[in-house]
Write a protein that holds these residues in place. Structure first.
Motif, PDB file in Angstrom:
ATOM      1  N   LYS A 103     -26.646 -17.835  -4.231  1.00 16.37           N
ATOM      2  CA  LYS A 103     -26.442 -17.083  -5.480  1.00 16.37           C
ATOM      3  C   LYS A 103     -26.384 -18.030  -6.677  1.00 16.37           C
ATOM      4  O   LYS A 103     -27.038 -17.802  -7.707  1.00 16.37           O
ATOM      5  CB  LYS A 103     -25.154 -16.263  -5.390  1.00 16.37           C
ATOM      6  CG  LYS A 103     -24.862 -15.437  -6.631  1.00 16.37           C
ATOM      7  CD  LYS A 103     -23.567 -14.636  -6.451  1.00 16.37           C
ATOM      8  CE  LYS A 103     -23.247 -13.836  -7.701  1.00 16.37           C
ATOM      9  NZ  LYS A 103     -21.974 -13.058  -7.529  1.00 16.37           N
ATOM     10  N   ASP A 104     -25.631 -19.121  -6.538  1.00 12.13           N
ATOM     11  CA  ASP A 104     -25.496 -20.067  -7.647  1.00 12.13           C
ATOM     12  C   ASP A 104     -26.774 -20.870  -7.860  1.00 12.13           C
ATOM     13  O   ASP A 104     -27.085 -21.260  -8.982  1.00 12.13           O
ATOM     14  CB  ASP A 104     -24.314 -20.994  -7.396  1.00 12.13           C
ATOM     15  CG  ASP A 104     -22.968 -20.284  -7.548  1.00 12.13           C
ATOM     16  OD1 ASP A 104     -22.946 -19.202  -8.175  1.00 12.13           O
ATOM     17  OD2 ASP A 104     -21.964 -20.794  -7.033  1.00 12.13           O
ATOM     18  N   LEU A 105     -27.506 -21.124  -6.781  1.00 13.41           N
ATOM     19  CA  LEU A 105     -28.778 -21.814  -6.904  1.00 13.41           C
ATOM     20  C   LEU A 105     -29.739 -21.002  -7.781  1.00 13.41           C
ATOM     21  O   LEU A 105     -30.363 -21.545  -8.693  1.00 13.41           O
ATOM     22  CB  LEU A 105     -29.412 -22.047  -5.525  1.00 13.41           C
ATOM     23  CG  LEU A 105     -30.877 -22.504  -5.543  1.00 13.41           C
ATOM     24  CD1 LEU A 105     -30.981 -23.937  -6.022  1.00 13.41           C
ATOM     25  CD2 LEU A 105     -31.521 -22.333  -4.169  1.00 13.41           C
ATOM     26  N   MET A 106     -29.830 -19.712  -7.503  1.00 14.21           N
ATOM     27  CA  MET A 106     -30.772 -18.879  -8.244  1.00 14.21           C
ATOM     28  C   MET A 106     -30.393 -18.804  -9.719  1.00 14.21           C
ATOM     29  O   MET A 106     -31.265 -18.706 -10.590  1.00 14.21           O
ATOM     30  CB  MET A 106     -30.859 -17.485  -7.625  1.00 14.21           C
ATOM     31  CG  MET A 106     -31.343 -17.487  -6.164  1.00 14.21           C
ATOM     32  SD  MET A 106     -32.790 -18.526  -5.840  1.00 14.21           S
ATOM     33  CE  MET A 106     -34.056 -17.618  -6.715  1.00 14.21           C
ATOM     34  N   LYS A 107     -29.092 -18.875 -10.013  1.00 14.75           N
ATOM     35  CA  LYS A 107     -28.673 -18.936 -11.417  1.00 14.75           C
ATOM     36  C   LYS A 107     -29.048 -20.267 -12.044  1.00 14.75           C
ATOM     37  O   LYS A 107     -29.496 -20.341 -13.173  1.00 14.75           O
ATOM     38  CB  LYS A 107     -27.154 -18.735 -11.512  1.00 14.75           C
ATOM     39  CG  LYS A 107     -26.673 -17.327 -11.207  1.00 14.75           C
ATOM     40  CD  LYS A 107     -25.152 -17.261 -11.321  1.00 14.75           C
ATOM     41  CE  LYS A 107     -24.623 -15.880 -11.000  1.00 14.75           C
ATOM     42  NZ  LYS A 107     -23.134 -15.835 -11.063  1.00 14.75           N
ATOM     43  N   ALA A 108     -28.878 -21.336 -11.261  1.00 17.20           N
ATOM     44  CA  ALA A 108     -29.089 -22.681 -11.796  1.00 17.20           C
ATOM     45  C   ALA A 108     -30.543 -22.953 -12.130  1.00 17.20           C
ATOM     46  O   ALA A 108     -30.827 -23.759 -13.029  1.00 17.20           O
ATOM     47  CB  ALA A 108     -28.598 -23.725 -10.780  1.00 17.20           C
ATOM     48  N   ILE A 109     -31.468 -22.310 -11.426  1.00 20.27           N
ATOM     49  CA  ILE A 109     -32.889 -22.608 -11.648  1.00 20.27           C
ATOM     50  C   ILE A 109     -33.540 -21.684 -12.661  1.00 20.27           C
ATOM     51  O   ILE A 109     -34.736 -21.805 -12.933  1.00 20.27           O
ATOM     52  CB  ILE A 109     -33.692 -22.555 -10.329  1.00 20.27           C
ATOM     53  CG1 ILE A 109     -33.713 -21.141  -9.742  1.00 20.27           C
ATOM     54  CG2 ILE A 109     -33.135 -23.562  -9.325  1.00 20.27           C
ATOM     55  CD1 ILE A 109     -34.609 -21.006  -8.532  1.00 20.27           C
ATOM     56  N   GLN A 110     -32.755 -20.784 -13.256  1.00 15.37           N
ATOM     57  CA  GLN A 110     -33.332 -19.904 -14.266  1.00 15.37           C
ATOM     58  C   GLN A 110     -33.802 -20.710 -15.467  1.00 15.37           C
ATOM     59  O   GLN A 110     -33.061 -21.522 -16.016  1.00 15.37           O
ATOM     60  CB  GLN A 110     -32.297 -18.852 -14.724  1.00 15.37           C
ATOM     61  CG  GLN A 110     -31.952 -17.845 -13.650  1.00 15.37           C
ATOM     62  CD  GLN A 110     -33.157 -17.057 -13.181  1.00 15.37           C
ATOM     63  OE1 GLN A 110     -33.888 -16.496 -13.994  1.00 15.37           O
ATOM     64  NE2 GLN A 110     -33.356 -17.013 -11.879  1.00 15.37           N
ATOM     65  N   ARG A 111     -35.046 -20.488 -15.870  1.00 11.37           N
ATOM     66  CA  ARG A 111     -35.592 -21.191 -17.016  1.00 11.37           C
ATOM     67  C   ARG A 111     -35.001 -20.689 -18.316  1.00 11.37           C
ATOM     68  O   ARG A 111     -34.634 -19.519 -18.456  1.00 11.37           O
ATOM     69  CB  ARG A 111     -37.115 -21.033 -17.052  1.00 11.37           C
ATOM     70  CG  ARG A 111     -37.842 -21.766 -15.929  1.00 11.37           C
ATOM     71  CD  ARG A 111     -37.831 -23.266 -16.167  1.00 11.37           C
ATOM     72  NE  ARG A 111     -38.497 -23.606 -17.404  1.00 11.37           N
ATOM     73  CZ  ARG A 111     -39.739 -24.080 -17.488  1.00 11.37           C
ATOM     74  NH1 ARG A 111     -40.460 -24.258 -16.418  1.00 11.37           N
ATOM     75  NH2 ARG A 111     -40.281 -24.360 -18.666  1.00 11.37           N
ATOM     76  N   LYS A 112     -34.913 -21.594 -19.300  1.00  7.23           N
ATOM     77  CA  LYS A 112     -34.402 -21.209 -20.617  1.00  7.23           C
ATOM     78  C   LYS A 112     -35.472 -20.460 -21.387  1.00  7.23           C
ATOM     79  O   LYS A 112     -36.663 -20.666 -21.179  1.00  7.23           O
ATOM     80  CB  LYS A 112     -33.981 -22.467 -21.382  1.00  7.23           C
ATOM     81  CG  LYS A 112     -32.749 -23.152 -20.786  1.00  7.23           C
ATOM     82  CD  LYS A 112     -32.352 -24.344 -21.612  1.00  7.23           C
ATOM     83  CE  LYS A 112     -31.123 -25.008 -21.014  1.00  7.23           C
ATOM     84  NZ  LYS A 112     -30.717 -26.213 -21.760  1.00  7.23           N
TER      85      LYS A 112
END
Length: 315
Positions: free
Chosen positions: A306-315
Motif C-alpha cells: 500500500k505504501d509502495l504504491m503511494k510512494a511511486i505516484q508521479r507528481k
C-alpha cells in the motif's frame, strides 16, 4: 587488524595519538597497558566515537559524521519487502510466471514486479501490446491463487535513441508501475545521452529508471551522462533510481547512490532476476546501498504494498 580502509585506519590512529593512545593489531594501548580491543565497538568507544559500520569506513567523512551524530542508520536486507525487476520465460528469463511468484513468496516478499522486456528487444523475445495484455490476464489469475504475494504488472520498457519509449501510453497506463531502461545506442554523446534519459523520465507513466548507467562490469563502460541533471529531473518528477543488484551490473555504484541520496532521491533495490535463484542477488544490491550511506526510508521496496504504491505516484 581492523575492517576498514587503510585511510580510515590511519585516521583512527591519528585520533588515538592525539589522545595519547596507540592502536595496533593487538588493541588500544595507553603506554604499555592494553585498555581495550576485544571488539571494534570498544575501539570506537575508547576514541569517543559511536560504532561506524564497516561499509562506511573509507575516510570519506564518516569520522566527522560520527563525531557530529550524523551517521546514517543503514538499510538491512531484512528491510526488503519485495523486488521490482524480474524476467520470465516470456522474454529472456529461465522460469515461468508462477515459478517466479512462488520463489518470491518463499522469500517472504509481499510483492514482485514482472518486468519482461518490450518489443524493441526482439532478440530476447520482447513483448508487444498483445503479449503484454495476455500476460496481465495471467497475472490476475495467478494473483487470485497466491496466498501472501501480489504480482505487479509491469515491463522493462525500452528507451529508444530519441528518449521515447517503445510502448504507447495506452499500454503503460495498464501497468501497476513502469520500469524503463536503455539497451542500445550506448555511444551517444554526453549531451544526447542525457537528453535521451531526461525525455524518458518526463513520461508521466515512468516510475523507475533501471540500471541508469547501463554498465556491464569489465564488458561495457558506463554511459556518458550529466548525472546532476538526471538527479534533478528524477527528484522533480518523483521518479525512482534503481540499484541493480546483478553482480555484472551493480548499477548504480555506491558513489552515485550517495550523491543522489544526499539530493533526496528515492531508490529501488532490484535483482533484475532471470532465474528464481537470482532473487538472492538482493543482498548485493543492499551492500551497494549501505556503501552509499542509504537508509531504509530512502528505498521504496522496504515499504508495504500500500505504501509502495503511494510512494511511486508521479507528481
Amino acid at each position: 587488524y581492523f575492517t576498514g580502509s587503510k585511510a580510515h585506519n590511519i585516521a583512527l590512529r591519528t585520533l588515538a595519538q592525539k589522545a595519547k593512545l596507540k592502536i595496533n593489531e593487538y588493541g588500544v594501548f595507553r603506554g604499555p597497558r592494553r585498555i581495550c580491543g576485544e571488539t571494534e565497538a570498544e575501539v570506537y568507544k575508547t576514541l569517543k566515537l559511536p560504532y561506524i559500520e564497516p561499509e562506511l569506513r573509507e575516510n570519506e567523512g564518516e569520522i566527522v559524521a560520527a563525531r557530529e551524530g550524523r551517521l546514517p542508520r543503514l538499510i538491512e536486507q531484512k528491510d526488503i519487502r519485495g523486488d521490482l525487476h524480474c524476467h520470465t520465460q516470456e522474454s529472456d528469463g529461465m522460469n515461468g510466471l508462477e515459478e517466479m511468484a512462488l520463489a518470491a513468496q518463499d522469500l517472504g516478499y509481499e510483492y514482485l514486479a514482472i518486468t519482461d522486456h518490450t518489443k524493441s528487444l526482439a532478440l530476447v523475445g520482447g513483448l508487444d501490446k498483445r503479449r503484454l495484455f495476455k500476460q496481465f490476464d495471467e497475472i490476475d489469475k495467478l494473483n487470485a491463487r497466491l496466498k501472501t504475494l501480489k504480482l505487479l504488472k509491469s515491463a522493462e520498457v525500452d528507451v529508444l535513441a530519441d528518449g521515447t519509449l517503445d510502448l504507447r501510453d495506452e499500454v503503460l497506463e495498464r501497468m501497476d508501475l513502469v520500469v524503463c531502461a536503455v539497451h542500445s545506442h550506448f555511444n551517444l554523446s554526453r549531451e544526447k545521452q542525457t537528453e535521451r534519459i531526461l525525455r524518458a523520465i518526463a513520461n508521466p507513466y515512468v516510475n523507475i529508471l533501471a540500471h541508469p548507467f547501463g554498465r556491464l562490469i569489465g564488458e561495457r563502460d558506463p554511459l556518458e551522462l550529466n548525472f546532476e541533471k538526471i538527479i534533478g529531473a528524477v527528484k522533480d518528477a518523483n521518479c525512482i533510481l534503481e540499484i541493480n543488484a546483478q553482480p555484472a551490473r551493480l548499477d548504480l555504484s555506491d558513489h552515485f547512490c550517495r550523491v543522489a541520496g544526499h539530493a533526496g532521491v528515492q531508490f529501488a533495490i532490484s535483482t533484475d532476476s532471470h532465474h528464481t535463484s537470482q532473487l538472492f542477488y538482493m543482498k548485493y544490491g543492499v551492500d551497494v546501498a549501505r556503501r552509499g550511506w542509504l537508509g531504509k526510508n530512502q528505498v521504496v521496496n522496504t515499504r508495504s504494498l500500500k505504501d509502495l504504491m503511494k510512494a511511486i505516484q508521479r507528481k
